[in-house]
Design a protein around this motif. Structure first.
Motif, PDB file in Angstrom:
ATOM      1  N   THR A 102     -20.196   9.120 -95.168  1.00  0.00           N
ATOM      2  CA  THR A 102     -21.032   9.331 -96.013  1.00  0.00           C
ATOM      3  C   THR A 102     -21.155   8.131 -97.012  1.00  0.00           C
ATOM      4  OG1 THR A 102     -20.801  11.681 -96.217  1.00  0.00           O
ATOM      5  CG2 THR A 102     -22.086  10.698 -98.004  1.00  0.00           C
ATOM      6  N   PRO A 103     -21.594   6.902 -96.556  1.00  0.00           N
ATOM      7  CA  PRO A 103     -21.356   5.714 -97.454  1.00  0.00           C
ATOM      8  C   PRO A 103     -22.129   5.705 -98.668  1.00  0.00           C
ATOM      9  CG  PRO A 103     -23.077   5.337 -95.662  1.00  0.00           C
ATOM     10  CD  PRO A 103     -22.443   6.913 -95.417  1.00  0.00           C
ATOM     11  N   ALA A 104     -23.106   6.507 -98.961  1.00  0.00           N
ATOM     12  CA  ALA A 104     -23.752   6.408-100.010  1.00  0.00           C
ATOM     13  C   ALA A 104     -24.374   7.945-100.379  1.00  0.00           C
ATOM     14  CB  ALA A 104     -24.932   5.461-100.153  1.00  0.00           C
ATOM     15  N   ASP A 105     -24.576   8.271-101.309  1.00  0.00           N
ATOM     16  CA  ASP A 105     -25.129   9.804-101.575  1.00  0.00           C
ATOM     17  C   ASP A 105     -26.384  10.048-100.837  1.00  0.00           C
ATOM     18  OD1 ASP A 105     -23.179  10.173-103.516  1.00  0.00           O
ATOM     19  OD2 ASP A 105     -24.521   9.732-105.258  1.00  0.00           O
ATOM     20  N   ALA A 106     -27.379   8.974-100.446  1.00  0.00           N
ATOM     21  CA  ALA A 106     -28.376   9.229 -99.879  1.00  0.00           C
ATOM     22  C   ALA A 106     -28.304   9.053 -98.212  1.00  0.00           C
ATOM     23  CB  ALA A 106     -29.613   8.405-100.140  1.00  0.00           C
ATOM     24  N   LEU A 107     -26.982   8.755 -97.754  1.00  0.00           N
ATOM     25  CA  LEU A 107     -26.759   8.549 -96.285  1.00  0.00           C
ATOM     26  C   LEU A 107     -25.609   9.292 -95.740  1.00  0.00           C
ATOM     27  CD1 LEU A 107     -26.903   4.578 -95.865  1.00  0.00           C
ATOM     28  CD2 LEU A 107     -28.638   6.045 -94.893  1.00  0.00           C
ATOM     29  N   PHE A 108     -25.885   9.696 -94.537  1.00  0.00           N
ATOM     30  CA  PHE A 108     -25.110  10.617 -93.872  1.00  0.00           C
ATOM     31  C   PHE A 108     -24.919  10.339 -92.478  1.00  0.00           C
ATOM     32  CE2 PHE A 108     -24.034  14.550 -91.467  1.00  0.00           C
ATOM     33  CZ  PHE A 108     -22.524  14.805 -91.731  1.00  0.00           C
ATOM     34  N   PHE A 109     -23.902  10.162 -91.671  1.00  0.00           N
ATOM     35  CA  PHE A 109     -23.773  10.165 -90.367  1.00  0.00           C
ATOM     36  C   PHE A 109     -22.707  10.897 -89.528  1.00  0.00           C
ATOM     37  CE2 PHE A 109     -25.407   5.998 -91.899  1.00  0.00           C
ATOM     38  CZ  PHE A 109     -26.394   5.766 -91.182  1.00  0.00           C
ATOM     39  N   ARG A 110     -22.999  11.560 -88.392  1.00  0.00           N
ATOM     40  CA  ARG A 110     -22.091  12.373 -87.986  1.00  0.00           C
ATOM     41  C   ARG A 110     -22.250  11.904 -86.357  1.00  0.00           C
ATOM     42  NH1 ARG A 110     -21.677  18.553 -85.989  1.00  0.00           N
ATOM     43  NH2 ARG A 110     -19.438  18.990 -86.477  1.00  0.00           N
ATOM     44  N   LEU A 111     -20.717  11.731 -85.897  1.00  0.00           N
ATOM     45  CA  LEU A 111     -20.709  11.650 -84.403  1.00  0.00           C
ATOM     46  C   LEU A 111     -19.792  12.398 -83.890  1.00  0.00           C
ATOM     47  CD1 LEU A 111     -20.875   9.291 -82.117  1.00  0.00           C
ATOM     48  CD2 LEU A 111     -18.623   8.312 -82.823  1.00  0.00           C
ATOM     49  N   ALA A 112     -20.203  13.179 -82.803  1.00  0.00           N
ATOM     50  CA  ALA A 112     -19.557  14.479 -82.391  1.00  0.00           C
ATOM     51  C   ALA A 112     -19.512  14.337 -80.902  1.00  0.00           C
ATOM     52  CB  ALA A 112     -20.520  15.612 -82.828  1.00  0.00           C
ATOM     53  N   ALA A 113     -18.463  14.727 -80.429  1.00  0.00           N
ATOM     54  CA  ALA A 113     -18.266  14.798 -78.920  1.00  0.00           C
ATOM     55  C   ALA A 113     -17.677  16.119 -78.474  1.00  0.00           C
ATOM     56  CB  ALA A 113     -17.272  13.995 -78.367  1.00  0.00           C
ATOM     57  N   ASP A 114     -18.074  16.552 -77.253  1.00  0.00           N
ATOM     58  CA  ASP A 114     -17.391  17.861 -76.896  1.00  0.00           C
ATOM     59  C   ASP A 114     -16.976  17.647 -75.235  1.00  0.00           C
ATOM     60  OD1 ASP A 114     -19.869  19.176 -75.137  1.00  0.00           O
ATOM     61  OD2 ASP A 114     -20.630  18.499 -76.857  1.00  0.00           O
ATOM     62  N   TYR A 115     -16.119  18.684 -74.768  1.00  0.00           N
ATOM     63  CA  TYR A 115     -15.838  18.674 -73.534  1.00  0.00           C
ATOM     64  C   TYR A 115     -15.453  19.982 -72.792  1.00  0.00           C
ATOM     65  CZ  TYR A 115     -12.509  17.534 -69.530  1.00  0.00           C
ATOM     66  OH  TYR A 115     -12.079  17.737 -68.398  1.00  0.00           O
ATOM     67  N   VAL A 116     -15.708  20.256 -71.778  1.00  0.00           N
ATOM     68  CA  VAL A 116     -15.455  21.623 -71.241  1.00  0.00           C
ATOM     69  C   VAL A 116     -14.845  21.364 -69.709  1.00  0.00           C
ATOM     70  CG1 VAL A 116     -16.331  23.979 -70.359  1.00  0.00           C
ATOM     71  CG2 VAL A 116     -17.042  22.828 -72.729  1.00  0.00           C
ATOM     72  N   GLN A 117     -13.998  21.851 -69.287  1.00  0.00           N
ATOM     73  CA  GLN A 117     -13.534  22.186 -67.640  1.00  0.00           C
ATOM     74  C   GLN A 117     -13.239  23.512 -67.558  1.00  0.00           C
ATOM     75  OE1 GLN A 117     -10.170  19.536 -66.553  1.00  0.00           O
ATOM     76  NE2 GLN A 117     -11.112  19.453 -64.373  1.00  0.00           N
ATOM     77  N   ASP A 118     -13.783  23.980 -66.558  1.00  0.00           N
ATOM     78  CA  ASP A 118     -13.634  25.158 -65.899  1.00  0.00           C
ATOM     79  C   ASP A 118     -12.878  25.168 -64.666  1.00  0.00           C
ATOM     80  OD1 ASP A 118     -13.654  27.787 -64.932  1.00  0.00           O
ATOM     81  OD2 ASP A 118     -15.843  27.981 -65.093  1.00  0.00           O
ATOM     82  N   SER A 119     -11.723  25.289 -64.309  1.00  0.00           N
ATOM     83  CA  SER A 119     -11.104  25.166 -63.019  1.00  0.00           C
ATOM     84  C   SER A 119     -10.977  26.699 -62.438  1.00  0.00           C
ATOM     85  CB  SER A 119      -9.683  24.399 -63.383  1.00  0.00           C
ATOM     86  OG  SER A 119      -9.851  23.285 -63.731  1.00  0.00           O
ATOM     87  N   SER A 120     -11.538  27.692 -63.110  1.00  0.00           N
ATOM     88  CA  SER A 120     -11.243  29.125 -62.716  1.00  0.00           C
ATOM     89  C   SER A 120     -11.578  28.854 -61.127  1.00  0.00           C
ATOM     90  CB  SER A 120     -11.886  29.967 -63.321  1.00  0.00           C
ATOM     91  OG  SER A 120     -12.174  29.881 -64.722  1.00  0.00           O
ATOM     92  N   ASN A 121     -11.056  29.894 -60.294  1.00  0.00           N
ATOM     93  CA  ASN A 121     -11.491  30.065 -58.820  1.00  0.00           C
ATOM     94  C   ASN A 121     -12.805  30.583 -58.833  1.00  0.00           C
ATOM     95  OD1 ASN A 121      -8.646  29.696 -58.387  1.00  0.00           O
ATOM     96  ND2 ASN A 121      -8.111  31.778 -58.111  1.00  0.00           N
ATOM     97  N   ALA A 122     -13.424  30.186 -57.521  1.00  0.00           N
ATOM     98  CA  ALA A 122     -14.770  30.568 -57.377  1.00  0.00           C
ATOM     99  C   ALA A 122     -14.937  32.280 -57.372  1.00  0.00           C
ATOM    100  CB  ALA A 122     -15.071  30.011 -55.826  1.00  0.00           C
ATOM    101  N   ARG A 123     -16.085  32.452 -57.718  1.00  0.00           N
ATOM    102  CA  ARG A 123     -16.362  34.018 -57.704  1.00  0.00           C
ATOM    103  C   ARG A 123     -17.081  34.332 -56.254  1.00  0.00           C
ATOM    104  NH1 ARG A 123     -18.331  37.065 -62.566  1.00  0.00           N
ATOM    105  NH2 ARG A 123     -19.758  35.699 -62.581  1.00  0.00           N
ATOM    106  N   HIS A 124     -16.823  35.239 -55.521  1.00  0.00           N
ATOM    107  CA  HIS A 124     -17.546  35.214 -54.501  1.00  0.00           C
ATOM    108  C   HIS A 124     -18.235  36.855 -54.610  1.00  0.00           C
ATOM    109  CE1 HIS A 124     -15.670  32.078 -52.550  1.00  0.00           C
ATOM    110  NE2 HIS A 124     -14.553  32.714 -52.866  1.00  0.00           N
ATOM    111  N   GLY A 125     -18.164  37.640 -55.711  1.00  0.00           N
ATOM    112  CA  GLY A 125     -18.877  38.727 -55.909  1.00  0.00           C
ATOM    113  C   GLY A 125     -17.894  39.985 -54.866  1.00  0.00           C
ATOM    114  N   HIS A 126     -18.738  41.129 -54.704  1.00  0.00           N
ATOM    115  CA  HIS A 126     -18.219  42.387 -53.994  1.00  0.00           C
ATOM    116  C   HIS A 126     -19.181  42.653 -52.959  1.00  0.00           C
ATOM    117  CE1 HIS A 126     -17.520  46.878 -53.733  1.00  0.00           C
ATOM    118  NE2 HIS A 126     -16.180  46.309 -53.548  1.00  0.00           N
ATOM    119  N   ARG A 127     -18.993  43.071 -51.601  1.00  0.00           N
ATOM    120  CA  ARG A 127     -19.741  43.768 -50.918  1.00  0.00           C
ATOM    121  C   ARG A 127     -20.170  45.050 -51.219  1.00  0.00           C
ATOM    122  NH1 ARG A 127     -20.804  41.599 -45.692  1.00  0.00           N
ATOM    123  NH2 ARG A 127     -21.468  43.548 -45.084  1.00  0.00           N
TER     124      ARG A 127
END
Length: 743
Positions: A243-268
């Motif tokens: 917030t460099p001034a009362d009238a200005l605002f900046f937001r830099l955001a990052a996100d990350y997701v890694q899913d290494s769960s085993n494959a789901r094959h369901g049920h016959r």
């Protein structure tokens, strides 16, 4: 005109009873504190119309969940919102741990294949997430989650014909804060979340959160000995606010997701059937890896009291590598190894206006996205593999605006519209090979069988104007009613599975679909103890895009077409009652009547085709034998939170809850072995919070009756495909113990 009259009559009885009661409430007031929960509409501020407003004043059906309410329920990820939100279905996709399938009021998209657009838009801090992979977001470091029901074609535009889900992360506060949360539970569940945030100078603040989720499988792959339905997810977020001034605002955001769960094959669900719904005998392999990343830059400039300018620049990409064993047998009877890749760049500019009697927002939006992938359809009985691969490039731009004017102190009118132009370029390749798996998936010895069955690149452009009009009337300071009409639009595209030999018209792609909805709503508070929101709606769904897959000789064919039209009508209610200073009761109930008016199903060629000529397929109206998928007629829930204040100032809150979902189908065509009967889900939570709010200790039980309910499935009957009828199940009974601390 009959449609509008019917909707008005449907609302009449409820409106008259509630409004009459509300007009008398001034004579009976109470000093009781307002209940803090999702339905406490007088207390929650939302940005459903891209500007901050009290939930009671928004002429949209919105359910908002605060971080505190979700934490007290022990909610793990966003799929749990469906237990307490009207007309909402959220599940992990078939064969996936973290791909999101969402339906609101009967409108959605079950198929997460690259190139198919969702029908419910997901937004992370106002950034549209184009692909559903890794979109089953775990709940941490949030401020609130908003669920907007009905088409949001004016302000959100892209693929929000069913509605939108807004995942709003926490902003950085004025004071430094460190929070830690750990959990241990059934199936060796272990969760750990750590967050840090605060100012580093007078103008700069930083925040970072890391989450690790581990859990053993609910079942076992009896062929490989590995866990089945396990969880192995890492997620992280970080942001810098300046917030460099009362009238200005900046937001830099990052996100990350890694899913290494085993494959789901369901049920016959067809012999041989294993006793445990979470076990499998799949032999296709357990490898699965999903990774997504995103970064965004938001800038706001307050020009004056009347005008604020806003820019949102974002980039996201992701990759998926996995297998689904459709037959659930050790042999490669019907196996599907697959990979997806996607990336997107978006830019949005907004101008927010605020006057004495008017407010609004206008802007432009641009999206440049690519989704690509490949998968094998392995039919072991014929030693045959069909490779399907391709990509869809999307360039979209739109201009939008929505303005509200207070005609009187009680009456407000809003008018908005959005013009969207989409350009899509689709590339589809389909080739059969002799051998188990194609060269793309590691079998260099596979032999091409004839010429490619599909091999084309085409470009199509789509345009649509989606207006919205609403009228809001304040019956009293605590009661507001509204009426709205709006349209939603989802562009057309190309069937990535299309087989040009079986269905030559696949090279032409399919057309856009639209939803037009009228809605009457009532929101407010009665006697300072009861807050509620209710709405009736009537939707006309035109040119509906439906995916149909069916066995075709030694492979599986697909048709995506605009099958016709349908009518969707319904009623929704959610409320919160403070029965005493210690007891708050929350509930919701929704009803949906969704009917196909026309359903033009493609009847392929073949010797069993007695409806059409043997050499040419055709379309036949089968609306009488089709029903909406993932759309139960009735859904409802009720919970009660009893809070006890201890002598040291700490509190102990106990919350039992019950949620009901009526019968629903997995596909438009009935599948008796896969369709889910009505069921109840019972949960309970006990949460202790220290007087300083520094410590929290919770114990949460989910699915206490151990209900086994289906969330998805595949149906490929026949000897060639091994009678591959498989179902995927929701989580069994679990218990979790959580501890959280703030510094």
């Amino acid at each position: 005109m009959n449609r509008y009259v019917k909707t008005a009559l449907l609302a009449g009885a409820a409106w008259s009873a509630l409004s009459t009661t509300a007009l008398a409430q001034d004579a009976e007031t109470t000093a009781a504190a307002a209940p803090q929960d999702a339905t406490n509409i007088g207390e929650i501020v939302v940005t459903a119309r891209r500007r901050a407003e009290a939930l009671q004043d928004v002429p949209v059906a919105v359910t908002a969940f605060t971080a505190e309410a979700l934490e007290n329920k022990g909610a793990i990820d966003i799929t749990e919102l469906a237990r307490s939100t009207p007309s909402l279905t959220l599940n992990s996709a078939r064969g996936s741990n973290s791909t999101l399938i969402s339906f609101i009021r009967g409108v959605g998209q079950q198929d997460p294949l690259w190139g198919f657009d969702p029908g419910v838009g997901l937004y992370i801090d106002d950034v549209y997430v184009a692909r559903p992979q890794a979109a089953v977001l775990d709940i941490f470091d949030i401020e609130r989650i908003e669920v907007l029901r009905g088409p949001q074609g004016t302000l959100y535009g892209r693929n929000t014909i069913g509605g939108a889900i807004k995942y709003v992360t926490r902003r950085i506060g004025d004071d430094p804060e460190i929070s830690l949360r750990g959990a241990y539970g059934s199936y060796n569940q272990f969760d750990a979340v750590g967050s840090i945030s605060g100012p580093v100078s007078d103008t700069v603040g930083i925040s970072a959160s890391v989450a690790r989720y581990l859990r053993d499988g609910f079942g076992e792959n009896l062929t490989t000995g590995t866990e089945h339905y396990n969880k192995d997810v890492t997620a992280a977020r970080a942001s810098i606010e300046w917030t460099p001034a009362d009238a200005l605002f900046f937001r830099l955001a990052a996100d990350y997701v890694q899913d290494s769960s085993n494959a789901r094959h369901g049920h016959r669900e067809f012999a041989p059937i294993l006793d445990d719904e979470y076990d499998t005998r799949a032999g296709a392999g357990d490898k699965n890896d999903v990774e997504t990343r995103g970064i965004s830059l938001t800038g706001e400039y307050t020009v004056n009291d009347m005008l604020t300018l806003k820019s949102i620049t974002a980039y996201r990409d992701g990759s998926t590598r996995g297998n689904i064993d459709f037959d659930n047998l050790p042999t490669p009877t019907l196996d599907i190894p697959a990979q997806y890749d996607d990336d997107q760049f978006s830019q949005e500019f907004q101008a927010l206006f605020e006057g004495d009697r008017w407010s609004g927002v206008a802007g432009v939006y641009y999206l440049d996205a690519t989704a690509s992938g490949a998968f094998d359809t392995v039919v072991g009985a014929f030693n045959l593999t069909t490779l399907t691969s391709g990509s869809v490039d999307t360039k979209s731009w739109s201009a939008f605006g929505d303005f509200s004017y207070d005609v009187t102190d009680q009456l407000s009118v809003s008018v908005g519209g959005r013009f969207t132009h989409d350009e899509k370029t689709g590339t589809v390749f389909r080739q059969q090979y002799l051998g188990i798996r194609s060269p793309f998936f590691g079998n260099a010895a596979a032999i091409p069988l004839g010429a490619p069955r599909t091999n084309y690149t085409d470009t199509r452009e789509f345009e649509e104007f989606t207006p919205r009009v609403s009228v809001t009337y304040e019956i009293s300071p605590d009661l507001t009613t509204y009426a709205s009409w709006g349209r939603g639009f989802k562009s057309g595209g190309f069937d990535m599975r299309g087989d040009a030999v079986l269905y030559p018209d696949t090279v032409n792609g399919y057309d856009p679909e639209t939803v037009e909805t009228i809605e009457l709503g009532l929101k407010g508070r009665l006697f300072d103890r009861f807050s509620f929101a209710t709405a009736v709606f009537d939707s006309s769904y035109e040119d509906q895009q439906i995916t149909t897959q069916y066995p075709a000789g030694a492979t599986v064919a697909s048709v995506v077409d605009n099958v016709g039209s349908s009518s969707i009508r319904g009623w929704e209610f959610e409320g919160s009652l403070r029965a005493s200073d210690n007891l708050v009761i929350n509930g919701m109930l929704s009803y949906i009547d969704a009917q196909f008016d026309e359903f033009l199903a493609y009847i392929p060629t073949g010797p069993l085709n007695t409806t059409c000529p043997l050499l040419v397929g055709c379309f036949v109206d089968v609306s009488d034998s089709r029903n909406f998928q993932n759309t139960p007629e009735w859904t409802g829930s009720i919970s009660a939170t009893y809070t006890h204040w201890l002598e040291d100032g700490s509190t102990l809150a106990f919350t039992p809850s019950a949620a009901y979902r009526g019968d629903y189908q997995q596909f438009e065509t009935p599948a008796p072995l896969l369709d889910q009967e009505a069921y109840w889900m019972y949960d309970a939570s006990a949460v202790w919070t220290s007087a300083s709010d520094r410590w929290t200790v919770g114990f949460h039980g989910k699915n206490l009756s151990d209900e086994r309910y289906k969330t998805g499935g595949y149906s490929f009957p026949g000897a060639a495909t091994g009678n591959s009828i498989i179902a995927f199940y929701g989580a069994p009974r679990t218990f979790t113990f959580r501890v959280g601390v703030k510094f």
